[in-house]
Design a protein around this motif. Structure first.
Motif, mmCIF file in Angstrom:
data_model
loop_
_atom_site.group_PDB
_atom_site.id
_atom_site.type_symbol
_atom_site.label_atom_id
_atom_site.label_comp_id
_atom_site.label_asym_id
_atom_site.label_seq_id
_atom_site.Cartn_x
_atom_site.Cartn_y
_atom_site.Cartn_z
ATOM 1 N N GLY A 277 0.794 -1.217 0.000
ATOM 2 C CA GLY A 277 0.000 0.000 0.000
ATOM 3 C C GLY A 277 0.827 1.268 0.000
ATOM 4 N N VAL A 278 0.130 2.383 0.087
ATOM 5 C CA VAL A 278 0.787 3.688 0.028
ATOM 6 C C VAL A 278 1.729 3.860 1.220
ATOM 7 N N ALA A 279 1.277 3.434 2.407
ATOM 8 C CA ALA A 279 2.093 3.611 3.614
ATOM 9 C C ALA A 279 3.413 2.860 3.485
ATOM 10 N N GLY A 280 3.348 1.642 2.946
ATOM 11 C CA GLY A 280 4.569 0.857 2.776
ATOM 12 C C GLY A 280 5.531 1.511 1.811
ATOM 13 N N LYS A 281 5.003 2.001 0.682
ATOM 14 C CA LYS A 281 5.834 2.676 -0.325
ATOM 15 C C LYS A 281 6.461 3.934 0.266
ATOM 16 N N PHE A 282 5.603 4.691 0.986
ATOM 17 C CA PHE A 282 6.063 5.948 1.571
ATOM 18 C C PHE A 282 7.206 5.710 2.545
ATOM 19 N N SER A 283 7.017 4.721 3.431
ATOM 20 C CA SER A 283 8.068 4.513 4.430
ATOM 21 C C SER A 283 9.314 3.934 3.784
ATOM 22 N N ALA A 284 9.144 3.103 2.740
ATOM 23 C CA ALA A 284 10.324 2.581 2.043
ATOM 24 C C ALA A 284 11.110 3.735 1.434
ATOM 25 N N ALA A 285 10.393 4.683 0.799
ATOM 26 C CA ALA A 285 11.069 5.825 0.176
ATOM 27 C C ALA A 285 11.784 6.654 1.238
#
Lengths: 220, 218
Positions: A52-60
């Motif tokens: 999800g968006v949260a996972g992508k955001f924190s990975a970035a």
């Protein structure tokens, strides 16, 4: 040392300025570690769950914080954001940049701790009627902290050392104060040797202090 | 008469200027990384085998790890100036960065050597292998598996830390970008370019290191 005379009295004359620098350094270190920890906890959970968006955001967030120089992050918060027409003080720039940096590194540290906690614990906590938030706060993260505390202390020391970058954007923290004081007399060696000594003491204080705090907190 | 300034925008020669800066960053990283790794392996091994050497070198390791790199650079810079010898900012950067790399590598090496189970070493010795045979054929390969990804992490950390040598005046990538920012006032694109440059170097390597680590763990 060919004919160099040391003038230590100049350093003692500038002692009040250095002390106020020490206070600023301690403030930045403590606040950036505190905010960094608070941000790192949700980041590490989102990164661990991955989707999800949260996972992508924190990975970035984590990858940018860990793969660019801290100096770049500080410049970006000061000159980069300034170029957009938003002028923030050098204190706020350093604090935000270091918080961003700490959050990224700590999130990766916490992720290592999250892996070490058996997944059944979360399920057991949830089936006892705890909310996700309660389960992470009272069951998972206390265990994570006890797993990762040496790495956590290391990161806190890094935050202290990184706060010295404030000098480069004109902040009068310890290094900045020393730099300003030495620019009157150009006795840079004396000033920075004393500064180095103070940093050493501060780093040791963090190591021993956090060890005591952790031992207290995790004994229960 | 009207005074006309020279064109302050980007020129093609700026690309060459940035490229040279980038090469300087890579050169400092590789050279300091190489020296620091060799030094760190020797120091780490000595600290692993000898309690005496461990005690003697602890202040060096401890102090280097507890003082900001920025201050180490300034201090060595002042000390070298006071000694009256001519030196270049390049070698100043190499000295300080290799010293810091030596220290952090030595701790990884010491930890990895310490993680080799003692039973393996006893088994090797009882098979008639000498000390150095055991070290090279048993301990070192096992320690390499443990320490490799940590070492790669240190090397990447060193590459990011080279940005700091811009402070003592060595014109590497960060400094060349700063010089261009002063002239062109194009702060944001240049700064983002700097970030991207370090990211492009560090990110693939750190991903590869994580991949290696998974392979070793399984």
């Amino acid at each position: 040392m060919s004919g160099y005379t040391f003038y230590w009295s100049l350093v003692w004359d500038a002692w009040p300025e250095l002390l106020s620098g020490v206070r600023l350094t301690i403030e930045i270190t403590c606040l950036s570690v505190l905010f960094g920890t608070l941000l790192a906890m949700p980041l590490s959970v989102a990164r661990q769950n991955g989707r999800g968006v949260a996972g992508k955001f924190s990975a970035a967030w984590i990858e940018v914080a860990r793969n660019t120089p801290t100096l770049f992050q500080v410049y970006m918060m000061y000159f980069g954001v300034g170029a957009l027409g938003i002028n923030i003080s050098s204190f706020a720039s350093v604090l935000i940049a270091l918080t961003f940096n700490n959050a990224g590194y700590l999130a990766e540290i916490f992720r290592g701790g999250l892996v070490a906690v058996p997944p059944q614990q979360l399920r057991a906590a949830r089936s006892l009627g705890m909310s996700q938030w309660q389960a992470y706060r009272t069951v998972i993260f206390p265990q994570v902290f006890s797993h990762v505390f040496p790495a956590f202390i290391n990161q806190a020391v890094w935050a202290l050392l990184n706060s010295s970058l404030g000098m480069l954007i004109g902040l009068r923290e310890l290094t900045g104060a020393a730099n300003a004081a030495q620019s009157v007399s150009f006795r840079s060696f004396e000033f920075f040797l004393v500064t180095a000594g103070i940093y050493y003491l501060l780093a040791k204080a963090i190591e021993f202090g956090s060890r005591i705090v952790f031992r207290r907190a995790l004994r229960t | 008469m009207q005074f006309i300034l020279a064109d302050q925008g980007f020129h093609w020669s700026d690309a060459q200027f940035l490229l040279i800066g980038a090469l300087h960053t890579l050169l400092v990283s590789v050279l300091a990384g190489g020296i620091g790794t060799c030094g760190g392996i020797v120091l780490g091994w000595l600290r692993h085998v000898s309690t005496g050497i461990r005690v003697v070198t602890t202040p060096y390791v401890d102090i280097t790890r507890s003082i900001p790199l920025l201050i180490q650079l300034i201090l060595v810079n002042s000390a070298l100036s006071m000694s009256g010898n001519a030196f270049s900012t390049f070698w100043l950067s190499i000295i300080v960065l290799s010293s810091s790399m030596t220290v952090v590598t030595s701790e990884v090496v010491r930890g990895s050597l310490g993680s080799v189970p003692y039973a393996y070493i006893r088994a090797a010795r009882s098979l008639g292998m000498g000390y150095f045979q055991t070290l090279f054929h048993i301990s070192a390969p096992l320690a390499l598996r443990t320490g490799l990804s940590a070492w790669i992490g240190l090397l990447l950390g060193l590459t990011r830390d080279t940005a700091l040598v811009s402070v003592v005046g060595y014109v590497e990538f960060m400094k060349s970008a700063q010089i261009l920012i002063s002239r062109t006032n194009e702060t944001l694109p240049l700064l983002l370019g700097v970030g991207l440059f370090y990211f492009v170097i560090c990110y693939p390597v750190s991903r590869y290191s994580a991949h290696l680590q998974r392979g070793i763990a399984s």
